[in-house]
Scaffold this motif. Structure first.
Motif, PDB file in Angstrom:
ATOM      1  N   VAL A 187       1.075  -0.974  -0.200  1.00 24.99           N
ATOM      2  CA  VAL A 187      -0.078  -0.238  -0.067  1.00 24.99           C
ATOM      3  C   VAL A 187       1.670   1.376   0.316  1.00 24.99           C
ATOM      4  CG1 VAL A 187      -2.134   1.590   1.784  1.00 24.99           C
ATOM      5  CG2 VAL A 187      -1.390  -1.448   1.251  1.00 24.99           C
ATOM      6  N   GLY A 188       0.546   2.080  -1.367  1.00 22.03           N
ATOM      7  CA  GLY A 188       1.512   3.673  -1.077  1.00 22.03           C
ATOM      8  C   GLY A 188       0.679   4.750  -0.969  1.00 22.03           C
ATOM      9  N   ILE A 189       0.521   5.237  -0.150  1.00 18.68           N
ATOM     10  CA  ILE A 189       0.108   6.575   0.029  1.00 18.68           C
ATOM     11  C   ILE A 189       0.846   7.792  -0.454  1.00 18.68           C
ATOM     12  CG2 ILE A 189      -1.497   7.835   1.147  1.00 18.68           C
ATOM     13  CD1 ILE A 189      -2.060   4.870   3.041  1.00 18.68           C
ATOM     14  N   GLU A 190       0.731   8.761  -0.647  1.00 22.69           N
ATOM     15  CA  GLU A 190       1.433   9.950  -0.749  1.00 22.69           C
ATOM     16  C   GLU A 190       1.001  11.443  -1.466  1.00 22.69           C
ATOM     17  OE1 GLU A 190       5.700  11.129  -4.221  1.00 22.69           O
ATOM     18  OE2 GLU A 190       4.119   9.537  -3.836  1.00 22.69           O
ATOM     19  N   THR A 191       1.094  12.224  -0.780  1.00 27.23           N
ATOM     20  CA  THR A 191       0.764  13.618  -1.492  1.00 27.23           C
ATOM     21  C   THR A 191       1.675  14.436  -1.498  1.00 27.23           C
ATOM     22  OG1 THR A 191       0.170  14.391   0.758  1.00 27.23           O
ATOM     23  CG2 THR A 191      -1.304  13.609  -0.076  1.00 27.23           C
ATOM     24  N   VAL A 192       1.388  16.281  -2.198  1.00 25.60           N
ATOM     25  CA  VAL A 192       2.731  16.502  -2.245  1.00 25.60           C
ATOM     26  C   VAL A 192       3.435  17.182  -0.833  1.00 25.60           C
ATOM     27  CG1 VAL A 192       3.877  18.882  -2.810  1.00 25.60           C
ATOM     28  CG2 VAL A 192       1.835  17.475  -3.533  1.00 25.60           C
ATOM     29  N   SER A 193       1.692  17.075   0.461  1.00 23.24           N
ATOM     30  CA  SER A 193       2.644  17.454   1.820  1.00 23.24           C
ATOM     31  C   SER A 193       3.040  16.288   2.601  1.00 23.24           C
ATOM     32  CB  SER A 193       1.506  18.211   2.712  1.00 23.24           C
ATOM     33  OG  SER A 193      -0.021  17.791   2.008  1.00 23.24           O
ATOM     34  N   GLU A 194       2.540  15.105   1.986  1.00 24.09           N
ATOM     35  CA  GLU A 194       2.722  13.763   3.295  1.00 24.09           C
ATOM     36  C   GLU A 194       3.810  13.299   2.171  1.00 24.09           C
ATOM     37  OE1 GLU A 194       2.019  11.442   6.630  1.00 24.09           O
ATOM     38  OE2 GLU A 194       1.786  13.912   5.644  1.00 24.09           O
ATOM     39  N   TYR A 195       4.830  12.882   2.791  1.00 29.48           N
ATOM     40  CA  TYR A 195       6.183  12.049   2.512  1.00 29.48           C
ATOM     41  C   TYR A 195       5.272  10.770   2.500  1.00 29.48           C
ATOM     42  CZ  TYR A 195      10.390   9.453   1.663  1.00 29.48           C
ATOM     43  OH  TYR A 195      11.165   8.930   1.192  1.00 29.48           O
ATOM     44  N   ARG A 224      -6.849   5.765   8.334  1.00 27.10           N
ATOM     45  CA  ARG A 224      -5.754   5.714   8.056  1.00 27.10           C
ATOM     46  C   ARG A 224      -5.865   6.966   6.368  1.00 27.10           C
ATOM     47  NH1 ARG A 224      -2.087   9.531   8.719  1.00 27.10           N
ATOM     48  NH2 ARG A 224      -0.105   8.877   8.543  1.00 27.10           N
ATOM     49  N   ILE A 225      -6.676   6.445   5.254  1.00 24.61           N
ATOM     50  CA  ILE A 225      -7.012   7.567   4.264  1.00 24.61           C
ATOM     51  C   ILE A 225      -7.092   8.682   4.594  1.00 24.61           C
ATOM     52  CG2 ILE A 225      -8.005   7.493   2.223  1.00 24.61           C
ATOM     53  CD1 ILE A 225      -7.331   4.955   2.201  1.00 24.61           C
ATOM     54  N   ASP A 226      -8.540   8.614   5.259  1.00 24.98           N
ATOM     55  CA  ASP A 226      -9.088   9.528   5.786  1.00 24.98           C
ATOM     56  C   ASP A 226      -7.973  11.390   6.410  1.00 24.98           C
ATOM     57  OD1 ASP A 226     -11.673   8.999   4.653  1.00 24.98           O
ATOM     58  OD2 ASP A 226     -12.354   8.537   6.897  1.00 24.98           O
ATOM     59  N   GLU A 227      -7.860  10.663   7.181  1.00 25.12           N
ATOM     60  CA  GLU A 227      -6.559  10.685   7.973  1.00 25.12           C
ATOM     61  C   GLU A 227      -5.456  11.637   7.240  1.00 25.12           C
ATOM     62  OE1 GLU A 227      -3.111  10.409  11.638  1.00 25.12           O
ATOM     63  OE2 GLU A 227      -4.469   8.726  11.181  1.00 25.12           O
ATOM     64  N   ILE A 228      -5.419  11.190   6.456  1.00 27.62           N
ATOM     65  CA  ILE A 228      -3.835  11.621   5.533  1.00 27.62           C
ATOM     66  C   ILE A 228      -4.474  12.674   4.603  1.00 27.62           C
ATOM     67  CG2 ILE A 228      -2.391  11.173   3.734  1.00 27.62           C
ATOM     68  CD1 ILE A 228      -1.625   8.518   4.768  1.00 27.62           C
ATOM     69  N   HIS A 229      -5.814  12.559   4.585  1.00 30.67           N
ATOM     70  CA  HIS A 229      -6.733  13.702   3.059  1.00 30.67           C
ATOM     71  C   HIS A 229      -6.672  14.639   4.106  1.00 30.67           C
ATOM     72  CE1 HIS A 229     -10.070  15.133   1.305  1.00 30.67           C
ATOM     73  NE2 HIS A 229      -9.391  14.453   0.535  1.00 30.67           N
ATOM     74  N   GLN A 230      -6.899  14.349   5.528  1.00 26.09           N
ATOM     75  CA  GLN A 230      -7.345  15.756   6.022  1.00 26.09           C
ATOM     76  C   GLN A 230      -6.244  16.952   5.968  1.00 26.09           C
ATOM     77  OE1 GLN A 230      -9.216  14.562   9.598  1.00 26.09           O
ATOM     78  NE2 GLN A 230     -11.199  13.443   8.934  1.00 26.09           N
ATOM     79  N   GLU A 231      -5.269  15.932   6.352  1.00 29.74           N
ATOM     80  CA  GLU A 231      -3.634  16.692   6.494  1.00 29.74           C
ATOM     81  C   GLU A 231      -3.498  17.465   5.555  1.00 29.74           C
ATOM     82  OE1 GLU A 231      -1.263  13.820   7.528  1.00 29.74           O
ATOM     83  OE2 GLU A 231      -2.583  12.589   9.624  1.00 29.74           O
TER      84      GLU A 231
END
Length: 387
Positions: free
Chosen positions: A133-141, A207-214
């Motif tokens: 599982v890979g989760i990535e955003t610009v603001s979250e490594y 966890r996805i919701d948490e990262i999405h909120q961040e």
């Protein structure tokens, strides 16, 4: 959903790499984070034969014939793909060992377990899928997890405890984790894969919701920063607009002068100022209009950059044969013995819940069994003999 996952930490990466390279027949010389790896001729791998130098961690790697070894490094990703392609399937059996997993609501209570007997009734088959599982955003490594999901092959029942048992078994002793090839047909496995993927998504939704909120908060901050910068620019344009307007007004008065030369210079200058004035007016109007509409294009660009990129990739599947039956737990309190029978599965633990005979609430680790004298009583129902 039980968090049956392996964080892809540096130590996990090094542990896996060492084992995999040894399985290829490679030799490794370690010296404080520097590995000298020798890949022998004929090794069944895409790695080039000869010497490799690996630097553990975020080192300068990939220079002077060295490569970095960390979760995102090209070397690790290469051998991870290779290992998954080499051994994507397997089969193991999980049997009841010498120790039976007694439920927490008994272990954490005041009652002793005098004896436990397991009676197997039949074998069942489950599939454990290992996903990356890979989760990535610009603001979250980028975060990467290796997450296991187990489902029963017949009922498609989700078996989170079996997934944990699988990870413990395969992480500590590979000799126990061998057993041939899976027997299930491809179509059966595809259907189970869909079920497992759905379970996985359910499990990581929070966890996805948490990262999405961040990420949303980071995007909001960037939008606000942009808005403030544009507001500052509007103020600057308004000042220039006002300044030019005053100058043009002054020049208009000068044009009525009797001095021919002064009137010509004023006309020329006013023309220049009017050109600048028109440009500023256009820019100001455009900027004010975009501000009033909330800078939609810029907002869209920022939020797209901060959007989540979630990638779920199945790496391996393992057919797991396990036993299901019952356990008889002989409980004892002050010389009094009472037997409790529960459904049980190897690698799964107890499959039944038991209610308190007084309040009918199910026992759990927060409210374990406290007494058996007058039935099975929980901690919340302090047992007192009725008068």
């Amino acid at each position: 959903m039980t968090d049956a996952a392996i964080p892809v930490t540096q130590s996990t990466v090094e542990w896996f790499t060492e084992r995999y390279l040894h399985s290829l027949g490679c030799s490794i010389e370690k010296n404080e984070g520097h590995w000298k790896v020798t890949v022998p001729d004929g090794a069944d791998s895409e790695l080039t034969t000869g010497r490799h130098t690996l630097i553990c961690g975020e080192g300068p790697g990939e220079e002077n014939n060295t490569e970095s070894l960390h979760p995102e490094s090209a070397f690790f990703q290469r051998i991870l793909r290779e290992a998954a392609e080499r051994c994507p399937t397997g089969k193991i059996s999980i049997e009841v060992g010498a120790e039976i997993n007694v439920p927490n609501w008994i272990q954490d209570g005041a009652i002793e377990v005098q004896d436990v007997q397991f009676t197997p009734y039949y074998d069942r088959t489950a599939i454990v899928f290992l996903f990356r599982v890979g989760i990535e955003t610009v603001s979250e490594y980028q975060q990467e997890l290796l997450r296991a999901v187990a489902v029963d092959a017949r009922s498609e029942e989700h078996l989170p405890q079996l997934a944990e048992t699988f990870l413990n078994t395969t992480s500590t002793d590979t000799e126990k984790a061998t057993g041939g090839r899976p027997q299930l047909a491809e179509m059966e496995i595809r259907q189970l894969l869909d079920t497992a993927r759905d379970r996985l998504l359910d499990g990581i939704e929070d966890r996805i919701d948490e990262i999405h909120q961040e990420a949303s908060r980071a995007a909001d901050a960037e939008v606000e920063e942009y808005r403030q910068m544009q507001q500052q620019r509007i103020q600057e344009l308004e000042d220039e607009y006002s300044n030019l307007s005053s100058k043009i007004e002054e020049l208009s008065e000068a044009i009525s002068s009797d001095d021919q030369d002064a009137r010509v210079r004023a006309l020329k200058k006013r023309k220049e100022f009017k050109s600048d004035f028109n440009k500023i007016e256009t820019a100001l109007t455009d900027l004010q209009d975009r501000r009033d509409r909330g800078f939609p294009k810029r907002q869209r660009e920022i939020r797209e950059r901060h959007s989540l990129d979630v990638q779920i990739t199945p790496l391996t599947l393992t057919e797991v044969v396990y036993e299901r039956g019952e356990i008889d737990l002989d409980l004892i309190e002050d010389g009094l013995t009472r037997t409790v029978t529960l459904g049980y599965g190897s690698g799964i633990g107890a499959t039944d819940t038991v209610p308190c005979s007084s309040c009918n609430e199910e026992f759990d680790e927060r409210n374990p069994i406290q007494s058996i004298k007058y039935g099975l009583r929980c901690r919340n129902c302090t047992v007192k003999p009725e008068q």
